[in-house]
Scaffold this motif. Sequence first.
Motif, PDB file in Angstrom:
ATOM      1  N   VAL A  98       0.835  -1.199   0.000  1.00 37.45           N
ATOM      2  CA  VAL A  98       0.000   0.000   0.000  1.00 37.45           C
ATOM      3  C   VAL A  98       0.867   1.246   0.000  1.00 37.45           C
ATOM      4  O   VAL A  98       1.678   1.438   0.908  1.00 37.45           O
ATOM      5  CB  VAL A  98      -0.924   0.016   1.227  1.00 37.45           C
ATOM      6  CG1 VAL A  98      -1.784   1.289   1.209  1.00 37.45           C
ATOM      7  CG2 VAL A  98      -1.798  -1.222   1.275  1.00 37.45           C
ATOM      8  N   ASP A 100      -0.754   4.490  -0.856  1.00 38.09           N
ATOM      9  CA  ASP A 100      -1.682   5.485  -0.343  1.00 38.09           C
ATOM     10  C   ASP A 100      -3.086   4.929  -0.486  1.00 38.09           C
ATOM     11  O   ASP A 100      -3.259   3.786  -0.927  1.00 38.09           O
ATOM     12  CB  ASP A 100      -1.518   6.835  -1.059  1.00 38.09           C
ATOM     13  CG  ASP A 100      -1.646   6.720  -2.569  1.00 38.09           C
ATOM     14  OD1 ASP A 100      -0.773   7.242  -3.283  1.00 38.09           O
ATOM     15  OD2 ASP A 100      -2.620   6.084  -3.039  1.00 38.09           O
ATOM     16  N   ARG A 101      -4.100   5.730  -0.133  1.00 41.82           N
ATOM     17  CA  ARG A 101      -5.455   5.192  -0.145  1.00 41.82           C
ATOM     18  C   ARG A 101      -5.929   4.811  -1.542  1.00 41.82           C
ATOM     19  O   ARG A 101      -6.928   4.104  -1.676  1.00 41.82           O
ATOM     20  CB  ARG A 101      -6.403   6.213   0.479  1.00 41.82           C
ATOM     21  CG  ARG A 101      -6.647   7.452  -0.357  1.00 41.82           C
ATOM     22  CD  ARG A 101      -7.660   8.369   0.297  1.00 41.82           C
ATOM     23  NE  ARG A 101      -7.137   9.002   1.495  1.00 41.82           N
ATOM     24  CZ  ARG A 101      -7.836   9.845   2.246  1.00 41.82           C
ATOM     25  NH1 ARG A 101      -9.077  10.125   1.917  1.00 41.82           N
ATOM     26  NH2 ARG A 101      -7.306  10.377   3.322  1.00 41.82           N
ATOM     27  N   TRP A 102      -5.242   5.288  -2.552  1.00 42.12           N
ATOM     28  CA  TRP A 102      -5.698   4.975  -3.907  1.00 42.12           C
ATOM     29  C   TRP A 102      -4.808   3.951  -4.612  1.00 42.12           C
ATOM     30  O   TRP A 102      -5.147   3.504  -5.703  1.00 42.12           O
ATOM     31  CB  TRP A 102      -5.696   6.259  -4.760  1.00 42.12           C
ATOM     32  CG  TRP A 102      -6.526   7.344  -4.184  1.00 42.12           C
ATOM     33  CD1 TRP A 102      -7.863   7.473  -4.220  1.00 42.12           C
ATOM     34  CD2 TRP A 102      -6.033   8.462  -3.412  1.00 42.12           C
ATOM     35  NE1 TRP A 102      -8.254   8.607  -3.547  1.00 42.12           N
ATOM     36  CE2 TRP A 102      -7.158   9.232  -3.044  1.00 42.12           C
ATOM     37  CE3 TRP A 102      -4.761   8.901  -3.040  1.00 42.12           C
ATOM     38  CZ2 TRP A 102      -7.052  10.398  -2.296  1.00 42.12           C
ATOM     39  CZ3 TRP A 102      -4.658  10.060  -2.295  1.00 42.12           C
ATOM     40  CH2 TRP A 102      -5.793  10.796  -1.930  1.00 42.12           C
ATOM     41  N   THR A 103      -3.690   3.609  -4.013  1.00 37.39           N
ATOM     42  CA  THR A 103      -2.696   2.816  -4.725  1.00 37.39           C
ATOM     43  C   THR A 103      -2.237   1.652  -3.873  1.00 37.39           C
ATOM     44  O   THR A 103      -1.480   1.833  -2.904  1.00 37.39           O
ATOM     45  CB  THR A 103      -1.480   3.680  -5.101  1.00 37.39           C
ATOM     46  OG1 THR A 103      -1.904   4.890  -5.729  1.00 37.39           O
ATOM     47  CG2 THR A 103      -0.567   2.911  -6.063  1.00 37.39           C
ATOM     48  N   GLN A 104      -2.702   0.467  -4.227  1.00 40.41           N
ATOM     49  CA  GLN A 104      -2.246  -0.732  -3.543  1.00 40.41           C
ATOM     50  C   GLN A 104      -2.214  -1.890  -4.531  1.00 40.41           C
ATOM     51  O   GLN A 104      -2.906  -1.872  -5.553  1.00 40.41           O
ATOM     52  CB  GLN A 104      -3.125  -1.082  -2.351  1.00 40.41           C
ATOM     53  CG  GLN A 104      -4.553  -1.480  -2.691  1.00 40.41           C
ATOM     54  CD  GLN A 104      -5.288  -1.993  -1.469  1.00 40.41           C
ATOM     55  OE1 GLN A 104      -4.773  -2.846  -0.734  1.00 40.41           O
ATOM     56  NE2 GLN A 104      -6.483  -1.485  -1.242  1.00 40.41           N
ATOM     57  N   TYR A 105      -1.421  -2.863  -4.206  1.00 41.26           N
ATOM     58  CA  TYR A 105      -1.216  -4.011  -5.073  1.00 41.26           C
ATOM     59  C   TYR A 105      -1.235  -5.288  -4.247  1.00 41.26           C
ATOM     60  O   TYR A 105      -0.787  -5.308  -3.094  1.00 41.26           O
ATOM     61  CB  TYR A 105       0.134  -3.905  -5.799  1.00 41.26           C
ATOM     62  CG  TYR A 105       0.300  -2.638  -6.596  1.00 41.26           C
ATOM     63  CD1 TYR A 105       0.878  -1.515  -6.026  1.00 41.26           C
ATOM     64  CD2 TYR A 105      -0.156  -2.549  -7.908  1.00 41.26           C
ATOM     65  CE1 TYR A 105       1.020  -0.334  -6.740  1.00 41.26           C
ATOM     66  CE2 TYR A 105      -0.017  -1.379  -8.634  1.00 41.26           C
ATOM     67  CZ  TYR A 105       0.566  -0.276  -8.042  1.00 41.26           C
ATOM     68  OH  TYR A 105       0.695   0.890  -8.749  1.00 41.26           O
TER      69      TYR A 105
END
Length: 116
Positions: A98, A100-105
């Motif tokens: 993770v 940020d709140r918009w970007t995770q894998y």
Amino acid sequence: QVQVVESGGGLVQPGGSLRLSCVVSGTFLNTATVGWYRQAPGKQRELVATITSGSTTRYGDSVKGRFTISRDNTKNTAYLQMNSLKPEDTAVYYCNVVFDRWTQYWGQGTQVTVSS
């Protein structure tokens, strides 16, 4: 393109140990929070452990004192050392990265089976 690849799973006897690895490519891991989650058949995915960019760790109650999460930013890799394994630890283990709140894998998962 960011890729997250777990490895190190397998079959182990109760009381044994395994070390899982999570290798991240396509980006730098140093600013991310990394988490390990697991999902057993018929159950919801649950938190195993997380480690922040500052190396603060958090563990699920069922693994405290037995599992250790760590990271090596120079290798873009996170680890989960699992000791004193129990049959109830059997699950697919997933790595979550993770930024940020918009970007995770998420990775594809690695199977861990604890059985005699």
